[in-house]
Write a protein that holds these residues in place. Sequence first.
Motif, PDB file in Angstrom:
ATOM      1  N   ARG A 132      38.700  40.479  30.546  1.00  0.00           N
ATOM      2  CA  ARG A 132      37.880  40.181  31.725  1.00  0.00           C
ATOM      3  C   ARG A 132      38.050  38.755  32.242  1.00  0.00           C
ATOM      4  O   ARG A 132      37.826  38.481  33.412  1.00  0.00           O
TER       5      ARG A 132
ATOM      6  N   CYS B 128      42.826  38.324  32.386  1.00  0.00           N
ATOM      7  CA  CYS B 128      43.484  39.152  33.416  1.00  0.00           C
ATOM      8  C   CYS B 128      42.406  39.914  34.177  1.00  0.00           C
ATOM      9  O   CYS B 128      42.151  41.109  33.899  1.00  0.00           O
TER      10      CYS B 128
ATOM     11  N   ALA C  91      35.621  42.959  45.124  1.00  0.00           N
ATOM     12  CA  ALA C  91      36.189  44.249  44.745  1.00  0.00           C
ATOM     13  C   ALA C  91      35.446  44.845  43.562  1.00  0.00           C
ATOM     14  O   ALA C  91      35.168  46.064  43.521  1.00  0.00           O
ATOM     15  N   ALA C  92      35.120  44.006  42.582  1.00  0.00           N
ATOM     16  CA  ALA C  92      34.361  44.499  41.429  1.00  0.00           C
ATOM     17  C   ALA C  92      32.983  44.981  41.851  1.00  0.00           C
ATOM     18  O   ALA C  92      32.478  46.001  41.343  1.00  0.00           O
TER      19      ALA C  92
ATOM     20  N   LEU D  81      33.936  38.953  36.657  1.00  0.00           N
ATOM     21  CA  LEU D  81      34.769  38.622  37.817  1.00  0.00           C
ATOM     22  C   LEU D  81      34.007  37.777  38.828  1.00  0.00           C
ATOM     23  O   LEU D  81      34.584  36.904  39.485  1.00  0.00           O
TER      24      LEU D  81
ATOM     25  N   TRP E 184      42.082  41.152  37.293  1.00  0.00           N
ATOM     26  CA  TRP E 184      42.457  42.329  38.063  1.00  0.00           C
ATOM     27  C   TRP E 184      42.812  43.484  37.136  1.00  0.00           C
ATOM     28  O   TRP E 184      42.468  44.657  37.412  1.00  0.00           O
TER      29      TRP E 184
ATOM     30  N   LEU F 222      39.635  44.985  35.928  1.00  0.00           N
ATOM     31  CA  LEU F 222      38.955  45.774  36.944  1.00  0.00           C
ATOM     32  C   LEU F 222      39.612  47.141  37.120  1.00  0.00           C
ATOM     33  O   LEU F 222      38.921  48.175  37.196  1.00  0.00           O
ATOM     34  N   VAL F 223      40.935  47.174  37.180  1.00  0.00           N
ATOM     35  CA  VAL F 223      41.638  48.453  37.338  1.00  0.00           C
ATOM     36  C   VAL F 223      41.408  49.353  36.130  1.00  0.00           C
ATOM     37  O   VAL F 223      41.146  50.575  36.269  1.00  0.00           O
TER      38      VAL F 223
ATOM     39  N   THR G 205      37.685  37.342  46.209  1.00  0.00           N
ATOM     40  CA  THR G 205      38.192  38.680  46.519  1.00  0.00           C
ATOM     41  C   THR G 205      38.020  39.622  45.338  1.00  0.00           C
ATOM     42  O   THR G 205      37.569  40.772  45.498  1.00  0.00           O
ATOM     43  N   ALA G 206      38.389  39.155  44.143  1.00  0.00           N
ATOM     44  CA  ALA G 206      38.223  39.990  42.954  1.00  0.00           C
ATOM     45  C   ALA G 206      36.761  40.293  42.686  1.00  0.00           C
ATOM     46  O   ALA G 206      36.398  41.415  42.268  1.00  0.00           O
TER      47      ALA G 206
ATOM     48  N   SER H 182      36.427  34.684  38.344  1.00  0.00           N
ATOM     49  CA  SER H 182      37.586  35.062  39.141  1.00  0.00           C
ATOM     50  C   SER H 182      37.403  34.619  40.586  1.00  0.00           C
ATOM     51  O   SER H 182      36.428  33.936  40.944  1.00  0.00           O
ATOM     52  N   THR H 183      38.342  35.042  41.437  1.00  0.00           N
ATOM     53  CA  THR H 183      38.302  34.666  42.846  1.00  0.00           C
ATOM     54  C   THR H 183      37.234  35.467  43.581  1.00  0.00           C
ATOM     55  O   THR H 183      36.702  36.471  43.074  1.00  0.00           O
TER      56      THR H 183
END
Length: 440
Positions: free
Chosen positions: A79, A82, A129-130, A118, A84, A87-88, A125-126, A122-123
Amino acid sequence: MPAPHRSTVTRPPREPGVAAPLPRRTHPAARLLRDTHPAGRLLRDAGLAVGLAVAGVVILPYLPHAALVVAMCVPLVLRRACPWAALVTVTVAAALHVVVLQDPTVSVVAVPVVVHSLARWSTTTAARAALAVGLAGAVIGPARWLSVQLEAPSLGSWVTSIVGHGAVVVAAFVVGRRAREREELLVRQERERAERQRSALAERERAIRRAADDERHEVAREIHDLVAHSLAVIAVQAEGGRAMVARHPHRAQEILTVIADASREALDELRQVVAMLRRHEPGPAADYRPAVGLDDVADLVARLGGRARLRVQGDPGAVSPLAGVTVYRIVQESLTNVLRHAGPAARAQVAITVTGHEVTVRVRDDGRGAAAESDGRSRAVEPEGRGDAVEPDGRGTGLVAMRERVQLHDGTLTAGPCAGGGFEVHAVLPAHRATGAAAG
């Protein structure tokens, strides 16, 4: 009872000769588990994933269910490293969880945990998305699990389940973003604090350089005033003494006495300046003489042996000691210029007037004079015949030093050749207002 905080413990004074206790060393394993260490973060995330997976497997020990539970928990290890990929992975695992299992498991906690992670690390955008994935799961998951129940759920059950799951996801996202904003604020404050410290350090260095420059100028001005006048008197007496001794041999002792007195006085004053510069060095205290002042101007004029006359008007006692030092230096430098540039037959008039809160100094000679350049520096006019005058050095720092001294008192100074011949120095300064630097 917990031990008191270290900062509140009063330690007894350490005895002389006893070494200070060594600082407590942290065990390498403890340093490894800190959140600031990359390996420590990975171990903590792995521990969270393993703990959640074990809890899910214990509740549902069947192989297909256990595999889905483990798949839901694996993204927790990635988490932060990595985001992304985490999240995937959690999205795919959650989708399989909804399709295969008819009831939620404890592993669904991984979804808000990943959303929080995230949002915090994280960014943007991430993080968004989460949040979108989490809200979609908060609707699809409860809809799937409620739809397979034997009894048809009520509308309230649908709303409560969807709103509850969505609230958990939103709360995880908000907590993560707030933590990120606090960390960014702390970093920004630390950067601003470091910038202020650098600016303060640079300003302090500039102030130190300015103080050093001012001190150098002060020392140079003082040495110039001390040495130039004494050497000018010695040179004039030596040059004139050669011709006088030839005509009046009995006056040789008088001339040599004047030269010796001027030399000793110059050496004493130089020793005083050197002692002042060494005032911070260890050793016995320097024997400082009283600073020169207005009362010493008469002796200064008398050294010229009749070539200068002094007139004092007003009350000399109304002049402060620091202003008196400046008056003395102005007269000293002016008479030095008379000896060096005005010629052997020149005579000088020194007038000091104390009126109200001002003191006026005027030194005028009837010699060959000197031309004042536009920038205030003095330039000696070459005499037609050398005679017993002193050779000009061409540096012209006398008027600059006088002007600096007067400006420290917020006074005014004018100097230049007179219309009828000769040269005049005219200074006006407050009788009481003076700075410490002016005394130098």
